[in-house]
Scaffold this active site. Structure first.
Site, short mmCIF file in Angstrom:
data_model
loop_
_atom_site.label_atom_id
_atom_site.label_comp_id
_atom_site.label_asym_id
_atom_site.label_seq_id
_atom_site.Cartn_x
_atom_site.Cartn_y
_atom_site.Cartn_z
N CYS A 21 35.20 -66.06 111.27
CA CYS A 21 35.97 -67.12 110.62
C CYS A 21 36.78 -67.94 111.62
O CYS A 21 36.99 -69.13 111.43
CB CYS A 21 36.89 -66.53 109.57
SG CYS A 21 37.99 -65.27 110.26
N GLU A 66 43.03 -65.42 102.96
CA GLU A 66 42.65 -65.73 104.35
C GLU A 66 41.22 -66.23 104.25
O GLU A 66 40.30 -65.46 103.97
CB GLU A 66 42.76 -64.47 105.21
CG GLU A 66 44.20 -63.98 105.28
CD GLU A 66 44.39 -62.75 106.15
OE1 GLU A 66 43.41 -62.05 106.44
OE2 GLU A 66 45.54 -62.49 106.54
N LYS A 92 38.08 -53.72 97.03
CA LYS A 92 36.70 -54.07 96.63
C LYS A 92 36.03 -54.67 97.86
O LYS A 92 36.22 -55.84 98.19
CB LYS A 92 36.75 -55.08 95.49
CG LYS A 92 35.57 -55.06 94.54
CD LYS A 92 34.24 -55.42 95.13
CE LYS A 92 34.00 -56.90 95.34
NZ LYS A 92 32.74 -57.13 96.11
N GLU A 129 32.08 -75.33 106.77
CA GLU A 129 31.84 -74.09 107.52
C GLU A 129 30.40 -73.62 107.32
O GLU A 129 29.94 -73.49 106.19
CB GLU A 129 32.80 -73.02 107.01
CG GLU A 129 32.66 -71.69 107.73
CD GLU A 129 33.53 -70.59 107.09
OE1 GLU A 129 33.57 -70.49 105.86
OE2 GLU A 129 34.15 -69.84 107.86
P1 NAD Z 1 32.95 -64.64 99.58
O1 NAD Z 1 34.10 -65.50 99.18
O2 NAD Z 1 31.61 -64.95 99.06
O3 NAD Z 1 33.23 -63.11 99.14
C1 NAD Z 1 34.36 -62.42 99.59
C2 NAD Z 1 34.66 -61.28 98.62
O4 NAD Z 1 34.99 -61.82 97.35
C3 NAD Z 1 33.48 -60.33 98.39
O5 NAD Z 1 33.95 -59.01 98.30
C4 NAD Z 1 32.94 -60.79 97.05
O6 NAD Z 1 32.28 -59.76 96.34
C5 NAD Z 1 34.23 -61.17 96.33
N1 NAD Z 1 34.07 -62.11 95.22
C6 NAD Z 1 33.13 -63.08 95.06
N2 NAD Z 1 33.33 -63.73 93.88
C7 NAD Z 1 34.42 -63.16 93.31
C8 NAD Z 1 35.14 -63.42 92.10
N3 NAD Z 1 34.78 -64.38 91.24
N4 NAD Z 1 36.22 -62.65 91.83
C9 NAD Z 1 36.61 -61.68 92.68
N5 NAD Z 1 35.97 -61.40 93.83
C10 NAD Z 1 34.89 -62.13 94.15
O7 NAD Z 1 32.96 -64.59 101.16
P2 NAD Z 1 31.90 -63.89 102.13
O8 NAD Z 1 30.64 -64.66 102.12
O9 NAD Z 1 31.87 -62.43 101.82
O10 NAD Z 1 32.64 -64.03 103.54
C11 NAD Z 1 32.54 -65.16 104.35
C12 NAD Z 1 33.78 -66.03 104.20
O11 NAD Z 1 34.95 -65.27 104.51
C13 NAD Z 1 33.76 -67.19 105.19
O12 NAD Z 1 34.26 -68.34 104.57
C14 NAD Z 1 34.72 -66.71 106.28
O13 NAD Z 1 35.28 -67.72 107.06
C15 NAD Z 1 35.75 -66.01 105.46
N6 NAD Z 1 36.54 -65.10 106.28
C16 NAD Z 1 37.85 -65.42 106.51
C17 NAD Z 1 38.62 -64.61 107.33
C18 NAD Z 1 40.07 -64.92 107.62
O14 NAD Z 1 40.78 -64.04 108.12
N7 NAD Z 1 40.56 -66.11 107.33
C19 NAD Z 1 38.06 -63.46 107.90
C20 NAD Z 1 36.72 -63.19 107.65
C21 NAD Z 1 35.97 -64.01 106.82
#
Ligand code: NAD
Length: 485
Positions: free
Chosen positions: A287, A254, A179, A385
């Site tokens: 990230c 992650e 997804k 963050e």
């Molecule tokens: P997010 O948590 O808002 O969304 C991530 C994913 O989760 C999306 O596909 C979203 O549709 C899905 N999602 C949201 N709510 C959900 C739910 N209730 N159930 C299932 N899926 C759900 O994150 P974002 O804004 O897309 O990304 C930014 C974040 O990701 C930042 O915190 C960044 O640091 C982190 N990130 C971490 C890494 C790593 O490797 N540690 C890499 C890239 C990004």
């Protein structure tokens, strides 16, 4: 098939389930960060699509799991070759959809997807079962493919991150329902075309598009799912971890970071200042970025002069242009979030020493590279963050204070240390509480190393054998000596 043309590439806006394109009655609008205008209406999945995709992955698992590592590796290598052959198309679409710099996408980010598939194919084939004798028995540890896995990815670097999680799952014998994030869904749709071209059995790899709280939540609570691998924010991880716990399903997260970038007076100061200014690349939507600059007091002025000089060289602009170094933010909501952090910092008495404003003169979603000197270490801008082009600046008197500041948030994804002393590198490298610490370098990765976060930056480890173990059920087979088996 419903499709759009993006950067002269035709991209399906439908799901990919059981090897077929599947439409939904509902759609959502995908904006391009280049101009904040709609580029696609993408299928908006829900319970029905989650059900279809998990059913397809469950059926395909019966075949995929029995192929063995060599059989599966052949498919993964074919897919890797197709990714390499399509780098320009994938990069062009990703750039319009997510606004990462086109030259980085072309040079390394997309081909890292191919490297991910090759690396895991080779690792799975090379794996040797652990065998040893004890208590009159022969012990053997066997990896059994665990079953359908749900992979949920964020909007930054969506292609690379999706392949990073999908590759070990497929190599280990799991089937996948991916997804992608709703703010950058298109490059993963192109990946489906390549999976079909590589001849994967239908249902081994599925993509369901849609909103996290809708189809994402439906997938994570599905009882047929045997693994959940998530990359995204700690806030969302709580929902996903809760759903995983209800079905007693292993999950990795992650998650976000707030990395320290420690600069000691004995380091190559120019290299450190250049790297610090480089944290604004990709508009800070990384990230692993070292967003907290923590600099030894004795070199504060010298460091800042160099840092401002390098930051002045940044060029905000269209990520398709070679000269651009800072791209727009992903979405109007994200721009408002980043701006909110800086405005709250300003209001609470933190000092904004550079930037701190939108750059509508460049485009609708640009934000100036910003440096904040916080009033205290407890300031929100230090402790949370931002995920934008916003760094904080603090100083330390000695190594103990440097390490204490580095370890003073709830995050622990990554850290960067600049020092000229081998002893200090070893000491501080060990003392910084993070899943990955780089010394005098940044973002260099070996795909066999463990990757993940400490604290609210993550749960579990991916990378190398750690990921292959995650997507496997490990069994101990213990046979009495003398038994011919
Ligand atoms: P997010 O948590 O808002 O969304 C991530 C994913 O989760 C999306 O596909 C979203 O549709 C899905 N999602 C949201 N709510 C959900 C739910 N209730 N159930 C299932 N899926 C759900 O994150 P974002 O804004 O897309 O990304 C930014 C974040 O990701 C930042 O915190 C960044 O640091 C982190 N990130 C971490 C890494 C790593 O490797 N540690 C890499 C890239 C990004």
């Amino acid at each position: 098939m419903r499709a759009v043309e993006v950067a002269a590439v035709e991209v399906s806006t439908e799901h990919f389930i059981g090897g077929e394109r599947v439409a939904s009655a509902e759609t959502f609008v995908d904006l391009s960060p280049l101009d904040a205008e709609p580029i696609a209406e993408v299928a908006r999945g829900g319970e029905r699509e989650a059900e279809l995709a998990v059913a397809a992955a469950t059926e395909a698992f019966q075949v995929w799991a029995t192929l063995g590592p060599e059989g599966r590796a052949a498919y993964l290598h074919r897919l890797a070759d197709l990714i390499d052959a399509n780098v320009d198309r994938l990069a062009a679409v990703e750039c319009v959809d997510m606004a990462m710099l086109l030259r980085s996408l072309r040079a390394r980010v997309i081909s890292r997807g191919a490297r991910n598939f090759r690396a895991y194919a080779n690792l799975a084939v090379a794996h040797e079962e652990r065998v040893w004798e004890s208590n009159g028995t022969r012990n053997r540890v066997i990896r059994m493919p665990s079953g359908p896995a749900v992979v949920i990815t964020p909007w930054n670097a969506p292609f690379m991150l999706s392949t990073w999680k999908t590759a070990p799952a497929l190599a280990a014998g799991s089937t996948v329902v991916l997804k992608p994030a709703e703010w950058s869904p298109l490059s993963c749709s192109l990946l489906c075309d390549l999976v079909a071209e590589a001849g994967f059995p239908p249902g081994v790899f599925n993509v369901v598009q849609g909103i996290g709280e809708e189809v994402g939540a439906a997938l994570t609570r599905h009882p047929g799912v045997r693994r959940i691998s998530f990359t995204g924010s700690p806030e969302t991880a709580v929902h996903i971890g809760t759903a995983a716990a209800r079905n007693v399903v292993p999950f990795t997260g992650e998650l976000g970071g707030k990395g320290p970038l420690l600069v000691f007076s004995d380091c190559d100061l120019e290299a450190a200042a250049r790297k610090a200014a480089g944290q604004y690349d990709d508009a800070g939507q990384v990230c692993l970025a070292g967003t907290r600059l923590i600099v030894e007091q004795a070199i504060e002025d010298e460091f800042l002069e160099l840092f401002h000089g390098f930051t002045d060289e940044h060029v905000l602009g269209d990520p398709r242009e070679d000269a651009t170094t800072v791209s727009p933010l992903i979405h109007p909501e994200h721009l408002a979030r980043v701006e909110g952090f800086v405005e709250r910092a300003r209001a609470s008495g933190d000092e904004i020493v550079r930037g701190g404003r939108r750059r509508e003169d460049v485009g609708p979603l640009f934000y100036d590279p910003t440096l904040v000197v916080p009033r205290t270490n407890d300031s929100e801008i230090v402790q949370r963050e931002v995920f934008g082009p916003v760094l904080t600046f603090q100083t330390f008197a000695d190594e103990d204070e440097a390490v204490a500041l580095a370890n003073s948030t709830r995050y622990g994804l990554s850290g960067i240390v600049y020092t000229g002393s081998d002893e200090r590198a070893a000491r501080v490298g060990r003392a910084v509480r993070a899943g990955t610490v780089w010394v005098n370098t940044f973002l260099v990765r070996d795909l066999t190393a463990p990757f993940g976060g400490i604290g609210i930056s993550g749960i579990g480890r991916e990378g190398g054998d750690y990921a292959l173990d995650f997507y496997s059920d490990l069994k101990t087979l213990q046979i009495l000596d003398g038994t011919t088996a």
